[in-house]
Design a protein around this motif. Sequence first.
Motif, PDB file in Angstrom:
ATOM      1  N   MET A  42       0.839  -1.187   0.000  1.00  0.00           N
ATOM      2  CA  MET A  42       0.000   0.000   0.000  1.00  0.00           C
ATOM      3  C   MET A  42       0.879   1.242   0.000  1.00  0.00           C
ATOM      4  O   MET A  42       1.934   1.260   0.621  1.00  0.00           O
ATOM      5  CB  MET A  42      -0.912   0.011   1.220  1.00  0.00           C
ATOM      6  CG  MET A  42      -2.061  -0.944   1.112  1.00  0.00           C
ATOM      7  SD  MET A  42      -3.231  -0.729   2.444  1.00  0.00           S
ATOM      8  CE  MET A  42      -3.029  -2.297   3.249  1.00  0.00           C
ATOM      9  N   THR A  43       0.398   2.264  -0.674  1.00  0.00           N
ATOM     10  CA  THR A  43       1.140   3.511  -0.773  1.00  0.00           C
ATOM     11  C   THR A  43       0.267   4.641  -0.234  1.00  0.00           C
ATOM     12  O   THR A  43      -0.894   4.781  -0.625  1.00  0.00           O
ATOM     13  CB  THR A  43       1.522   3.791  -2.245  1.00  0.00           C
ATOM     14  OG1 THR A  43       2.294   2.683  -2.723  1.00  0.00           O
ATOM     15  CG2 THR A  43       2.333   5.057  -2.364  1.00  0.00           C
ATOM     16  N   TRP A  44       0.851   5.448   0.611  1.00  0.00           N
ATOM     17  CA  TRP A  44       0.117   6.533   1.274  1.00  0.00           C
ATOM     18  C   TRP A  44       0.694   7.878   0.836  1.00  0.00           C
ATOM     19  O   TRP A  44       1.769   7.942   0.235  1.00  0.00           O
ATOM     20  CB  TRP A  44       0.221   6.378   2.798  1.00  0.00           C
ATOM     21  CG  TRP A  44      -0.189   5.012   3.246  1.00  0.00           C
ATOM     22  CD1 TRP A  44       0.637   3.993   3.595  1.00  0.00           C
ATOM     23  CD2 TRP A  44      -1.515   4.493   3.331  1.00  0.00           C
ATOM     24  NE1 TRP A  44      -0.090   2.880   3.919  1.00  0.00           N
ATOM     25  CE2 TRP A  44      -1.414   3.150   3.775  1.00  0.00           C
ATOM     26  CE3 TRP A  44      -2.789   5.032   3.095  1.00  0.00           C
ATOM     27  CZ2 TRP A  44      -2.532   2.344   3.976  1.00  0.00           C
ATOM     28  CZ3 TRP A  44      -3.897   4.221   3.297  1.00  0.00           C
ATOM     29  CH2 TRP A  44      -3.769   2.901   3.740  1.00  0.00           C
ATOM     30  N   HIS A  73      -9.723   3.683   3.197  1.00  0.00           N
ATOM     31  CA  HIS A  73      -9.657   2.748   4.315  1.00  0.00           C
ATOM     32  C   HIS A  73     -10.286   3.439   5.522  1.00  0.00           C
ATOM     33  O   HIS A  73      -9.761   4.461   5.990  1.00  0.00           O
ATOM     34  CB  HIS A  73      -8.202   2.376   4.619  1.00  0.00           C
ATOM     35  CG  HIS A  73      -7.530   1.665   3.485  1.00  0.00           C
ATOM     36  ND1 HIS A  73      -7.435   0.292   3.423  1.00  0.00           N
ATOM     37  CD2 HIS A  73      -6.934   2.131   2.352  1.00  0.00           C
ATOM     38  CE1 HIS A  73      -6.803  -0.059   2.313  1.00  0.00           C
ATOM     39  NE2 HIS A  73      -6.493   1.047   1.653  1.00  0.00           N
ATOM     40  N   GLU A 125      -5.420   5.514   0.401  1.00  0.00           N
ATOM     41  CA  GLU A 125      -4.294   4.820  -0.206  1.00  0.00           C
ATOM     42  C   GLU A 125      -4.160   5.361  -1.628  1.00  0.00           C
ATOM     43  O   GLU A 125      -5.140   5.447  -2.365  1.00  0.00           O
ATOM     44  CB  GLU A 125      -4.585   3.320  -0.228  1.00  0.00           C
ATOM     45  CG  GLU A 125      -3.539   2.499  -0.933  1.00  0.00           C
ATOM     46  CD  GLU A 125      -3.974   1.049  -1.097  1.00  0.00           C
ATOM     47  OE1 GLU A 125      -3.262   0.341  -1.821  1.00  0.00           O
ATOM     48  OE2 GLU A 125      -5.006   0.633  -0.536  1.00  0.00           O
TER      49      GLU A 125
END
Length: 148
Positions: free
Chosen positions: A1-3, A101, A115
């Motif tokens: 996952m990339t934030w 999320h 995300e």
Amino acid sequence: MTWWEDLAAAEPEFAERVRARFAVRKHGTMATLRKDGSPRISGTELEFGEDGLFIGSMPGALKALDLRRDPRLALHCPTEDAPEGDETSWDGDAKIAGRAHEVPGPDGSHRFRIEITEVVLTRVGEPGDHLVIESWHPGRGLRRRTRT
């Protein structure tokens, strides 16, 4: 996952320009998917923080129920027109795509951490006869292209 903070660490100058586009006004636009798969457009406020990018909504809001069912979303910055006759001074247009999320929100409200799957910044180039499109994707990084 990339934030969001991953993008900000990888491409801080690009991330700041995107964030500035979302900060020109309080409300941006968000697209979600309804139960039947058709799109829903809603106004929304974004919160950029050190611990991520967040959106919120009132308890039971349809956009929140959409995200609980299908977390895919697209965010569009508030739009500003270029000064007439000076299109190259337009600061551009930003979009973020991703997945929501749900995290605990205050007072029973909905709160979602976003995300990141794509970030795009579009502006008029110099001279003003083309667009400059910068896009960032996890694992691919930042790319820049022009379009006439």
